[in-house]
Design a protein around this motif. Sequence first.
Motif, PDB file in Angstrom:
ATOM      1  N   LEU A 106       0.838  -1.198   0.000  1.00 12.34           N
ATOM      2  CA  LEU A 106       0.000   0.000   0.000  1.00 12.34           C
ATOM      3  C   LEU A 106       0.875   1.251   0.000  1.00 12.34           C
ATOM      4  N   PHE A 107       0.294   2.372  -0.421  1.00 17.11           N
ATOM      5  CA  PHE A 107       0.943   3.662  -0.225  1.00 17.11           C
ATOM      6  C   PHE A 107       0.625   4.121   1.188  1.00 17.11           C
ATOM      7  N   VAL A 108       1.600   4.709   1.853  1.00 10.94           N
ATOM      8  CA  VAL A 108       1.424   5.123   3.241  1.00 10.94           C
ATOM      9  C   VAL A 108       0.513   6.337   3.339  1.00 10.94           C
ATOM     10  N   ALA A 109       0.798   7.379   2.570  1.00  7.66           N
ATOM     11  CA  ALA A 109       0.004   8.624   2.601  1.00  7.66           C
ATOM     12  C   ALA A 109       0.212   9.363   1.288  1.00  7.66           C
ATOM     13  N   TYR A 110      -0.357   8.836   0.213  1.00  6.97           N
ATOM     14  CA  TYR A 110       0.003   9.341  -1.110  1.00  6.97           C
ATOM     15  C   TYR A 110      -0.484  10.740  -1.436  1.00  6.97           C
ATOM     16  N   GLY A 111      -1.142  11.393  -0.528  1.00  3.92           N
ATOM     17  CA  GLY A 111      -1.501  12.791  -0.734  1.00  3.92           C
ATOM     18  C   GLY A 111      -0.306  13.722  -0.631  1.00  3.92           C
ATOM     19  N   PHE A 112       0.756  13.262   0.039  1.00  2.05           N
ATOM     20  CA  PHE A 112       1.949  14.100   0.191  1.00  2.05           C
ATOM     21  C   PHE A 112       3.255  13.310   0.241  1.00  2.05           C
ATOM     22  N   CYS A 113       3.191  11.973   0.249  1.00  2.65           N
ATOM     23  CA  CYS A 113       4.388  11.157   0.484  1.00  2.65           C
ATOM     24  C   CYS A 113       4.421   9.980  -0.499  1.00  2.65           C
ATOM     25  N   ASP A 114       5.611   9.619  -0.958  1.00  2.00           N
ATOM     26  CA  ASP A 114       5.745   8.516  -1.913  1.00  2.00           C
ATOM     27  C   ASP A 114       6.049   7.169  -1.261  1.00  2.00           C
ATOM     28  N   GLN A 115       6.068   7.090   0.055  1.00  2.00           N
ATOM     29  CA  GLN A 115       6.444   5.859   0.758  1.00  2.00           C
ATOM     30  C   GLN A 115       5.421   4.745   0.555  1.00  2.00           C
TER      31      GLN A 115
END
Length: 180
Positions: A106-115
């Motif tokens: 999954l993306f961790v927090a794709y609103g601001f982070c690419d992790q």
Amino acid sequence: MIKCHSTRLVYENAWMKVREDQVEFANGHRGIYGVAEKTPCSLVMPFERGGFHLVRQYRYTVKGKYWEFPQGSLFREAIGPRENAERELKEETGFAAAKMEALGSLFVAYGFCDQTVDIYLADELTAGPPRLEETEQDMECRWFSCADFEALCDRGEIRDSLSVAAYGLFLRKNGLTPPR
């Protein structure tokens, strides 16, 4: 589609980079986009006796202690997400797992982070001593049933979105639905 016209590094340390992109949206509107770049992480769900071993530690960013699944970032190591999950399991709980099943990415927090986070179910556990890092000396580990996990969520004692999402993947993978 959003078009990037330029990018500049705003901040960098050993764990992350923050950049600001000058962008143009599909409708022609121009603006900025702040992006945090972080290395991938792994989350491991130590499963035993119909429940999970969770860890709790103080999280500086939110000024509190919460229960969560063991997890950690790949930090300049040349290992894969599964090996990282095995390492985090051993470090934070002391357990080694005979079986590790990938549940999803999954993306961790794709609103601001690419992790990204890779999620693993660890089964057939063998206990050993944890090897806590210097920054994890306040960490505790305890077993909870699935009903306990859900009660911890209800009481706000689990607020880590990755742990809640991992539990959802676990339920789906096993054809289970939360009790009503």
